[in-house]
Design a protein around this motif. Sequence first.
Motif, PDB file in Angstrom:
ATOM      1  N   TRP A  69      33.136  55.607  56.696  1.00 16.44           N
ATOM      2  CA  TRP A  69      32.781  53.887  56.501  1.00 16.44           C
ATOM      3  C   TRP A  69      31.444  53.640  57.027  1.00 16.44           C
ATOM      4  O   TRP A  69      30.977  54.019  57.961  1.00 16.44           O
ATOM      5  N   LEU A  74      32.137  47.119  51.958  1.00 15.87           N
ATOM      6  CA  LEU A  74      33.264  46.192  51.315  1.00 15.87           C
ATOM      7  C   LEU A  74      32.996  45.620  50.042  1.00 15.87           C
ATOM      8  O   LEU A  74      33.657  45.476  49.270  1.00 15.87           O
ATOM      9  N   VAL A  83      43.219  45.606  52.074  1.00 18.41           N
ATOM     10  CA  VAL A  83      42.557  46.661  52.562  1.00 18.41           C
ATOM     11  C   VAL A  83      43.274  47.418  53.794  1.00 18.41           C
ATOM     12  O   VAL A  83      44.032  46.719  54.459  1.00 18.41           O
ATOM     13  N   ILE A  96      36.364  47.455  60.250  1.00 14.91           N
ATOM     14  CA  ILE A  96      36.932  47.347  58.721  1.00 14.91           C
ATOM     15  C   ILE A  96      37.553  45.980  58.698  1.00 14.91           C
ATOM     16  O   ILE A  96      37.420  45.261  57.894  1.00 14.91           O
ATOM     17  N   ALA A  97      38.326  45.614  59.684  1.00 15.93           N
ATOM     18  CA  ALA A  97      39.079  44.554  59.708  1.00 15.93           C
ATOM     19  C   ALA A  97      38.398  43.360  59.782  1.00 15.93           C
ATOM     20  O   ALA A  97      38.642  42.336  58.873  1.00 15.93           O
ATOM     21  N   GLU A  99      34.925  42.933  58.709  1.00 19.03           N
ATOM     22  CA  GLU A  99      34.388  42.724  57.548  1.00 19.03           C
ATOM     23  C   GLU A  99      35.470  42.306  56.434  1.00 19.03           C
ATOM     24  O   GLU A  99      35.152  41.418  55.713  1.00 19.03           O
ATOM     25  N   ALA A 100      36.781  42.616  56.342  1.00 16.20           N
ATOM     26  CA  ALA A 100      37.668  42.371  55.277  1.00 16.20           C
ATOM     27  C   ALA A 100      38.179  40.967  55.438  1.00 16.20           C
ATOM     28  O   ALA A 100      38.105  40.090  54.539  1.00 16.20           O
ATOM     29  N   LYS A 101      38.235  40.438  56.786  1.00 17.20           N
ATOM     30  CA  LYS A 101      38.651  39.257  57.179  1.00 17.20           C
ATOM     31  C   LYS A 101      37.498  38.094  56.549  1.00 17.20           C
ATOM     32  O   LYS A 101      38.025  36.980  56.251  1.00 17.20           O
ATOM     33  N   ARG A 105      39.569  39.054  52.671  1.00 17.44           N
ATOM     34  CA  ARG A 105      40.846  40.324  51.868  1.00 17.44           C
ATOM     35  C   ARG A 105      41.856  40.247  52.972  1.00 17.44           C
ATOM     36  O   ARG A 105      41.772  39.977  54.268  1.00 17.44           O
ATOM     37  N   VAL A 107      44.263  42.598  55.263  1.00 21.55           N
ATOM     38  CA  VAL A 107      43.843  43.897  55.944  1.00 21.55           C
ATOM     39  C   VAL A 107      45.044  44.105  57.015  1.00 21.55           C
ATOM     40  O   VAL A 107      45.669  43.368  57.507  1.00 21.55           O
ATOM     41  N   SER A 116      46.513  42.780  62.376  1.00 23.29           N
ATOM     42  CA  SER A 116      46.720  42.773  61.086  1.00 23.29           C
ATOM     43  C   SER A 116      47.099  41.528  60.351  1.00 23.29           C
ATOM     44  O   SER A 116      47.635  40.734  61.000  1.00 23.29           O
TER      45      SER A 116
END
Length: 226
Positions: A69, A74, A83, A96-97, A99-101, A105, A107, A116
């Motif tokens: 990663w 993303l 995700v 990752i979380a 970036e997703a939020k 997205r 996650v 989460s």
Amino acid sequence: MRTPYPILLTSTFFNNRSVLVVGGGQVAERRIKSLLDSGASIQLIAPEITKDLEQLVNRSSLKWHKQSWQSGTLHKYPDALVVLAATNRTDVNREIAQEAKAAGRLVNLADDPAGSDFILPAVLHSGEITITISTFSESATPVLSAHLREKLAQIIGPEYGRLSALLKELRPYVKATVEPTLRPLLWRQMVGSSALDLLKENKEAEARSLLEAIFLEFTGRTSNGA
């Protein structure tokens, strides 16, 4: 304490979307197998993956990107609304979380349910019946949820799935001939009949005949105003 809102994603949800999974270990493997059963198209990011996942890559809708990663990754997956961060590093999962939020997205962090957007419950399948169990706590959640699933499996056997399939066959006829306000009464009669006992004894033909007889009797009685 606010309780989580339960939801099941249908296969239609995955028609024009993919799921991004980061991590290639046992946890990711379990999640990917469940996703594939639901018809999901999966993008997998991991430098190494399990042998079982390697086999799935070769014969399913699973695309493996053999890499670690990296921040900013993303944006390369615009159709990945969901995700799953399942690496063996907490700091990477949190990155990752974040970036997703930030990208809007949904996650799930394998090592942090509270952080989460959604949780992955224990699941019991019986034909077309799906039951999910979650304690939504950080104590012994996986163990307790698995225990509850095993208990339910002793009560809700495969006969329930077969009953669901038979009721599905009758559904078009019920919708075509029975008034909406009366349908719940008919369904309760069918579900509460001895059809389930017959299915436990693998007497599917007899169970189907019984349900059909209940349907015919009910429609005959209601059409006569009884």
